[in-house]
Scaffold this motif. Structure first.
Motif, mmCIF file in Angstrom:
data_model
loop_
_atom_site.group_PDB
_atom_site.id
_atom_site.type_symbol
_atom_site.label_atom_id
_atom_site.label_comp_id
_atom_site.label_asym_id
_atom_site.label_seq_id
_atom_site.Cartn_x
_atom_site.Cartn_y
_atom_site.Cartn_z
ATOM 1 N N ALA A 1 39.240 -7.422 14.646
ATOM 2 C CA ALA A 1 38.617 -8.734 14.775
ATOM 3 C C ALA A 1 39.649 -9.791 15.142
ATOM 4 C CB ALA A 1 37.923 -9.104 13.467
ATOM 5 N N SER A 2 39.194 -10.777 15.859
ATOM 6 C CA SER A 2 40.068 -11.849 16.342
ATOM 7 C C SER A 2 40.812 -12.536 15.203
ATOM 8 C CB SER A 2 39.251 -12.850 17.134
ATOM 9 O OG SER A 2 40.035 -13.933 17.514
ATOM 10 N N ARG A 3 40.142 -12.779 14.114
ATOM 11 C CA ARG A 3 40.801 -13.483 13.002
ATOM 12 C C ARG A 3 41.913 -12.659 12.382
ATOM 13 N NH1 ARG A 3 36.666 -12.632 8.045
ATOM 14 N NH2 ARG A 3 35.931 -10.648 8.825
ATOM 15 N N HIS A 4 41.793 -11.334 12.401
ATOM 16 C CA HIS A 4 42.861 -10.484 11.881
ATOM 17 C C HIS A 4 44.068 -10.516 12.802
ATOM 18 C CE1 HIS A 4 39.544 -8.318 9.577
ATOM 19 N NE2 HIS A 4 40.244 -9.019 8.716
ATOM 20 N N LYS A 5 43.842 -10.593 14.097
ATOM 21 C CA LYS A 5 44.942 -10.676 15.051
ATOM 22 C C LYS A 5 45.753 -11.942 14.842
ATOM 23 C CE LYS A 5 42.782 -8.108 18.780
ATOM 24 N NZ LYS A 5 42.301 -8.194 20.156
ATOM 25 N N GLU A 6 45.073 -13.022 14.474
ATOM 26 C CA GLU A 6 45.761 -14.290 14.255
ATOM 27 C C GLU A 6 46.724 -14.204 13.080
ATOM 28 O OE1 GLU A 6 42.771 -17.278 13.822
ATOM 29 O OE2 GLU A 6 41.987 -16.930 15.836
ATOM 30 N N LYS A 7 46.411 -13.400 12.082
ATOM 31 C CA LYS A 7 47.256 -13.266 10.897
ATOM 32 C C LYS A 7 48.370 -12.252 11.099
ATOM 33 C CE LYS A 7 43.614 -14.522 7.671
ATOM 34 N NZ LYS A 7 42.839 -14.112 6.506
ATOM 35 N N LEU A 8 48.208 -11.341 12.031
ATOM 36 C CA LEU A 8 49.200 -10.299 12.268
ATOM 37 C C LEU A 8 50.489 -10.929 12.769
ATOM 38 C CD1 LEU A 8 49.377 -7.198 12.156
ATOM 39 C CD2 LEU A 8 48.635 -7.162 14.527
ATOM 40 N N PHE A 9 51.583 -10.645 12.091
ATOM 41 C CA PHE A 9 52.908 -11.161 12.447
ATOM 42 C C PHE A 9 52.971 -12.682 12.387
ATOM 43 C CE2 PHE A 9 52.729 -7.160 15.113
ATOM 44 C CZ PHE A 9 53.499 -6.404 14.236
ATOM 45 N N SER A 10 52.225 -13.295 11.486
ATOM 46 C CA SER A 10 52.203 -14.757 11.401
ATOM 47 C C SER A 10 53.565 -15.351 11.061
ATOM 48 C CB SER A 10 51.157 -15.219 10.391
ATOM 49 O OG SER A 10 51.472 -14.724 9.096
ATOM 50 N N GLU A 11 54.462 -14.552 10.501
ATOM 51 C CA GLU A 11 55.792 -15.056 10.147
ATOM 52 C C GLU A 11 56.738 -15.123 11.352
ATOM 53 O OE1 GLU A 11 55.921 -10.582 9.355
ATOM 54 O OE2 GLU A 11 54.458 -12.178 9.201
ATOM 55 N N TYR A 12 56.310 -14.604 12.479
ATOM 56 C CA TYR A 12 57.122 -14.626 13.697
ATOM 57 C C TYR A 12 56.656 -15.750 14.621
ATOM 58 C CZ TYR A 12 58.967 -10.030 12.446
ATOM 59 O OH TYR A 12 59.592 -8.997 11.804
ATOM 60 N N PRO A 13 57.582 -16.268 15.446
ATOM 61 C CA PRO A 13 57.172 -17.289 16.425
ATOM 62 C C PRO A 13 56.249 -16.689 17.486
ATOM 63 C CG PRO A 13 59.443 -16.638 16.804
ATOM 64 C CD PRO A 13 58.998 -15.955 15.538
ATOM 65 N N ASP A 14 55.614 -17.529 18.274
ATOM 66 C CA ASP A 14 54.680 -17.062 19.302
ATOM 67 C C ASP A 14 55.361 -16.261 20.402
ATOM 68 O OD1 ASP A 14 52.525 -18.163 17.988
ATOM 69 O OD2 ASP A 14 52.570 -20.022 19.135
ATOM 70 N N VAL A 15 56.632 -16.541 20.652
ATOM 71 C CA VAL A 15 57.418 -15.798 21.641
ATOM 72 C C VAL A 15 58.652 -15.280 20.929
ATOM 73 C CG1 VAL A 15 58.660 -15.932 23.828
ATOM 74 C CG2 VAL A 15 56.569 -17.260 23.513
ATOM 75 N N VAL A 16 58.869 -13.968 20.990
ATOM 76 C CA VAL A 16 59.961 -13.351 20.238
ATOM 77 C C VAL A 16 61.022 -12.750 21.159
ATOM 78 C CG1 VAL A 16 58.471 -12.858 18.260
ATOM 79 C CG2 VAL A 16 58.776 -11.113 20.024
ATOM 80 N N THR A 17 62.156 -12.458 20.568
ATOM 81 C CA THR A 17 63.245 -11.791 21.275
ATOM 82 C C THR A 17 63.073 -10.281 21.145
ATOM 83 O OG1 THR A 17 64.631 -11.698 19.300
ATOM 84 C CG2 THR A 17 64.821 -13.684 20.684
ATOM 85 N N VAL A 18 63.897 -9.556 21.861
ATOM 86 C CA VAL A 18 63.846 -8.094 21.769
ATOM 87 C C VAL A 18 64.194 -7.644 20.347
ATOM 88 C CG1 VAL A 18 64.812 -5.930 22.631
ATOM 89 C CG2 VAL A 18 64.360 -7.801 24.221
ATOM 90 N N LYS A 19 65.164 -8.286 19.752
ATOM 91 C CA LYS A 19 65.559 -7.926 18.382
ATOM 92 C C LYS A 19 64.405 -8.146 17.402
ATOM 93 C CE LYS A 19 69.330 -8.531 15.132
ATOM 94 N NZ LYS A 19 70.642 -9.136 14.906
ATOM 95 N N GLN A 20 63.700 -9.261 17.542
ATOM 96 C CA GLN A 20 62.547 -9.518 16.683
ATOM 97 C C GLN A 20 61.444 -8.499 16.945
ATOM 98 O OE1 GLN A 20 62.199 -13.608 17.988
ATOM 99 N NE2 GLN A 20 62.538 -14.342 15.892
ATOM 100 N N MET A 21 61.244 -8.127 18.213
ATOM 101 C CA MET A 21 60.239 -7.122 18.541
ATOM 102 C C MET A 21 60.566 -5.799 17.864
ATOM 103 S SD MET A 21 58.979 -5.660 22.241
ATOM 104 C CE MET A 21 60.257 -4.438 22.434
ATOM 105 N N CYS A 22 61.837 -5.438 17.832
ATOM 106 C CA CYS A 22 62.246 -4.200 17.158
ATOM 107 C C CYS A 22 61.816 -4.223 15.698
ATOM 108 C CB CYS A 22 63.762 -4.022 17.248
ATOM 109 S SG CYS A 22 64.381 -3.624 18.882
ATOM 110 N N SER A 23 62.028 -5.333 15.048
ATOM 111 C CA SER A 23 61.631 -5.475 13.653
ATOM 112 C C SER A 23 60.115 -5.398 13.500
ATOM 113 C CB SER A 23 62.150 -6.810 13.123
ATOM 114 O OG SER A 23 61.697 -7.042 11.825
#
Length: 67
Positions: A2-24
């Motif tokens: 559901a759309s609302r669950h996607k909004e909460k997924l990875f909420s602690e990360y910025p909207d655009v991440v680095t490769v290192k953040q993506m690894c995490s």
């Protein structure tokens, strides 16, 4: 997912991440694996200069199979 669950997924990360953040976000994958996912088009990205910038939504699309 559901759309609302996607909004909460990875909420602690910025909207655009680095490769290192993506690894995490992907459970601690290696940088080599991360670059392979980007360069083969599995996960979409933006390249600004020499830097890969990955919108968080592209990682979520990859995880839920919407790419």
């Amino acid at each position: 997912m559901a759309s609302r669950h996607k909004e909460k997924l990875f909420s602690e990360y910025p909207d655009v991440v680095t490769v290192k953040q993506m690894c995490s976000m992907l459970g601690g994958i290696s940088m080599k694996t991360a670059y392979r996912l980007l360069e083969d088009g599995t996960i979409r990205y933006l390249k600004i200069g020499k830097s890969f910038k990955i919108p968080k939504v592209y990682i979520i699309e990859y995880l839920v199979g919407e790419f």
